[in-house]
Design a protein around this motif. Structure first.
Motif, PDB file in Angstrom:
ATOM      1  N   TYR A 110      23.915  88.879  -2.320  1.00 22.16           N
ATOM      2  CA  TYR A 110      23.189  89.866  -3.125  1.00 22.16           C
ATOM      3  C   TYR A 110      21.891  90.212  -2.409  1.00 22.16           C
ATOM      4  O   TYR A 110      20.985  89.409  -2.293  1.00 22.16           O
ATOM      5  N   TYR A 111      21.802  91.440  -1.903  1.00 23.85           N
ATOM      6  CA  TYR A 111      20.639  91.921  -1.149  1.00 23.85           C
ATOM      7  C   TYR A 111      20.104  93.140  -1.874  1.00 23.85           C
ATOM      8  O   TYR A 111      20.841  94.104  -2.110  1.00 23.85           O
ATOM      9  N   ALA A 112      18.834  93.111  -2.261  1.00 19.76           N
ATOM     10  CA  ALA A 112      18.301  94.185  -3.094  1.00 19.76           C
ATOM     11  C   ALA A 112      16.831  94.443  -2.812  1.00 19.76           C
ATOM     12  O   ALA A 112      16.139  93.620  -2.215  1.00 19.76           O
ATOM     13  N   ALA A 113      16.374  95.593  -3.274  1.00 23.81           N
ATOM     14  CA  ALA A 113      14.969  95.967  -3.268  1.00 23.81           C
ATOM     15  C   ALA A 113      14.664  96.626  -4.609  1.00 23.81           C
ATOM     16  O   ALA A 113      15.547  97.256  -5.211  1.00 23.81           O
ATOM     17  N   PHE A 114      13.428  96.497  -5.053  1.00 24.82           N
ATOM     18  CA  PHE A 114      13.016  97.011  -6.354  1.00 24.82           C
ATOM     19  C   PHE A 114      11.772  97.878  -6.207  1.00 24.82           C
ATOM     20  O   PHE A 114      10.815  97.491  -5.531  1.00 24.82           O
ATOM     21  N   LEU A 115      11.787  99.024  -6.869  1.00 25.79           N
ATOM     22  CA  LEU A 115      10.652  99.942  -6.892  1.00 25.79           C
ATOM     23  C   LEU A 115      10.371 100.359  -8.328  1.00 25.79           C
ATOM     24  O   LEU A 115      11.303 100.452  -9.140  1.00 25.79           O
ATOM     25  N   LEU A 116       9.111 100.632  -8.614  1.00 27.52           N
ATOM     26  CA  LEU A 116       8.765 101.249  -9.888  1.00 27.52           C
ATOM     27  C   LEU A 116       8.661 102.745  -9.648  1.00 27.52           C
ATOM     28  O   LEU A 116       7.958 103.181  -8.726  1.00 27.52           O
ATOM     29  N   ASP A 117       9.371 103.538 -10.447  1.00 32.47           N
ATOM     30  CA  ASP A 117       9.281 104.992 -10.326  1.00 32.47           C
ATOM     31  C   ASP A 117       7.955 105.452 -10.948  1.00 32.47           C
ATOM     32  O   ASP A 117       7.195 104.631 -11.469  1.00 32.47           O
ATOM     33  N   PRO A 118       7.638 106.743 -10.902  1.00 31.03           N
ATOM     34  CA  PRO A 118       6.356 107.201 -11.440  1.00 31.03           C
ATOM     35  C   PRO A 118       6.119 106.885 -12.924  1.00 31.03           C
ATOM     36  O   PRO A 118       4.978 106.882 -13.373  1.00 31.03           O
ATOM     37  N   ASP A 119       7.177 106.592 -13.689  1.00 27.99           N
ATOM     38  CA  ASP A 119       7.014 106.229 -15.094  1.00 27.99           C
ATOM     39  C   ASP A 119       7.119 104.728 -15.347  1.00 27.99           C
ATOM     40  O   ASP A 119       7.153 104.298 -16.495  1.00 27.99           O
ATOM     41  N   GLY A 120       7.187 103.937 -14.288  1.00 35.66           N
ATOM     42  CA  GLY A 120       7.257 102.489 -14.452  1.00 35.66           C
ATOM     43  C   GLY A 120       8.647 101.929 -14.631  1.00 35.66           C
ATOM     44  O   GLY A 120       8.809 100.742 -14.909  1.00 35.66           O
ATOM     45  N   ASN A 121       9.686 102.750 -14.475  1.00 37.43           N
ATOM     46  CA  ASN A 121      11.060 102.235 -14.535  1.00 37.43           C
ATOM     47  C   ASN A 121      11.330 101.410 -13.293  1.00 37.43           C
ATOM     48  O   ASN A 121      10.929 101.772 -12.185  1.00 37.43           O
ATOM     49  N   ASN A 122      11.994 100.289 -13.458  1.00 40.41           N
ATOM     50  CA  ASN A 122      12.333  99.395 -12.361  1.00 40.41           C
ATOM     51  C   ASN A 122      13.653  99.870 -11.744  1.00 40.41           C
ATOM     52  O   ASN A 122      14.714  99.707 -12.337  1.00 40.41           O
ATOM     53  N   ILE A 123      13.560 100.472 -10.554  1.00 40.97           N
ATOM     54  CA  ILE A 123      14.732 101.042  -9.904  1.00 40.97           C
ATOM     55  C   ILE A 123      15.111 100.147  -8.731  1.00 40.97           C
ATOM     56  O   ILE A 123      14.304  99.897  -7.842  1.00 40.97           O
ATOM     57  N   GLU A 124      16.331  99.673  -8.741  1.00 39.07           N
ATOM     58  CA  GLU A 124      16.830  98.722  -7.746  1.00 39.07           C
ATOM     59  C   GLU A 124      17.925  99.377  -6.918  1.00 39.07           C
ATOM     60  O   GLU A 124      18.725 100.142  -7.431  1.00 39.07           O
ATOM     61  N   ALA A 125      17.941  99.051  -5.631  1.00 40.23           N
ATOM     62  CA  ALA A 125      19.105  99.355  -4.795  1.00 40.23           C
ATOM     63  C   ALA A 125      19.698  98.002  -4.433  1.00 40.23           C
ATOM     64  O   ALA A 125      18.972  97.088  -4.030  1.00 40.23           O
ATOM     65  N   VAL A 126      21.006  97.857  -4.589  1.00 43.18           N
ATOM     66  CA  VAL A 126      21.649  96.561  -4.354  1.00 43.18           C
ATOM     67  C   VAL A 126      22.902  96.718  -3.497  1.00 43.18           C
ATOM     68  O   VAL A 126      23.690  97.641  -3.676  1.00 43.18           O
ATOM     69  N   PHE A 127      23.025  95.795  -2.557  1.00 41.12           N
ATOM     70  CA  PHE A 127      24.240  95.627  -1.765  1.00 41.12           C
ATOM     71  C   PHE A 127      24.766  94.243  -2.108  1.00 41.12           C
ATOM     72  O   PHE A 127      24.057  93.246  -1.972  1.00 41.12           O
ATOM     73  N   HIS A 128      25.993  94.175  -2.583  1.00 41.99           N
ATOM     74  CA  HIS A 128      26.566  92.909  -3.044  1.00 41.99           C
ATOM     75  C   HIS A 128      27.204  92.087  -1.934  1.00 41.99           C
ATOM     76  O   HIS A 128      27.811  91.063  -2.198  1.00 41.99           O
ATOM     77  N   GLY A 129      27.081  92.534  -0.708  1.00 44.99           N
ATOM     78  CA  GLY A 129      27.719  91.827   0.395  1.00 44.99           C
ATOM     79  C   GLY A 129      29.089  92.416   0.667  1.00 44.99           C
ATOM     80  O   GLY A 129      29.532  93.346  -0.012  1.00 44.99           O
TER      81      GLY A 129
END
Length: 142
Positions: A110-129
């Motif tokens: 499980y490889y991921a990164a997390f960003l907060l969008d301009p409204d504070g939503n937690n947006i993740e991109a994930v690669f499950h391997g």
């Protein structure tokens, strides 16, 4: 290790986010979607959408004058490089760091990164391997 089988595309039909600043959200989402290979599907003055995600302004008829609040959305990436590109593009487009790219303890690979969008939503991109998908997507014809 036991076999893990994931099924996607059966639970959520679409998600709507109602945002304070549609232009700022558009810059952020266009940047991260580009890195994930997701095109903007349509737009009007008060909304835009891509795939199952519909994003509208507070004054949109669909919003009914209410912000949606904070959500966590995880977007699929094809590989680690795509997760890394998502993270950089999102930061460059006004997103805030909420977890740099890296391995996570949720399951092996499980490889991921997390960003907060301009409204504070937690947006993740994930690669499950490495995994074999039965299909790249579900095609619906009307």
């Amino acid at each position: 290790m036991s076999l893990m089988e994931l099924h996607r595309g059966r639970l959520i039909d679409h998600v709507q986010l109602v945002v304070r600043d549609l232009a700022a959200s558009r810059r952020f989402y266009e940047a991260v979607f580009k890195m994930l290979g997701i095109p903007i599907g349509g737009e009007a003055e008060d909304y835009f959408w891509a795939d199952e995600l519909f994003i509208s302004s507070l004054d949109s008829r669909a919003a009914r004058g209410q912000l949606t609040g904070r959500h966590h959305l995880a977007l699929q990436a094809r590989d680690k490089a795509m997760v890394d590109a998502f993270y950089k593009a999102g930061l460059d487009a006004g997103g805030a760091d909420n977890g740099a790219p890296g391995e996570r303890p949720y399951h092996p690979g499980y490889y991921a990164a997390f960003l907060l969008d301009p409204d504070g939503n937690n947006i993740e991109a994930v690669f499950h391997g490495p995994a074999k998908r039965s299909a790249a997507s579900v095609e619906i014809n009307f």
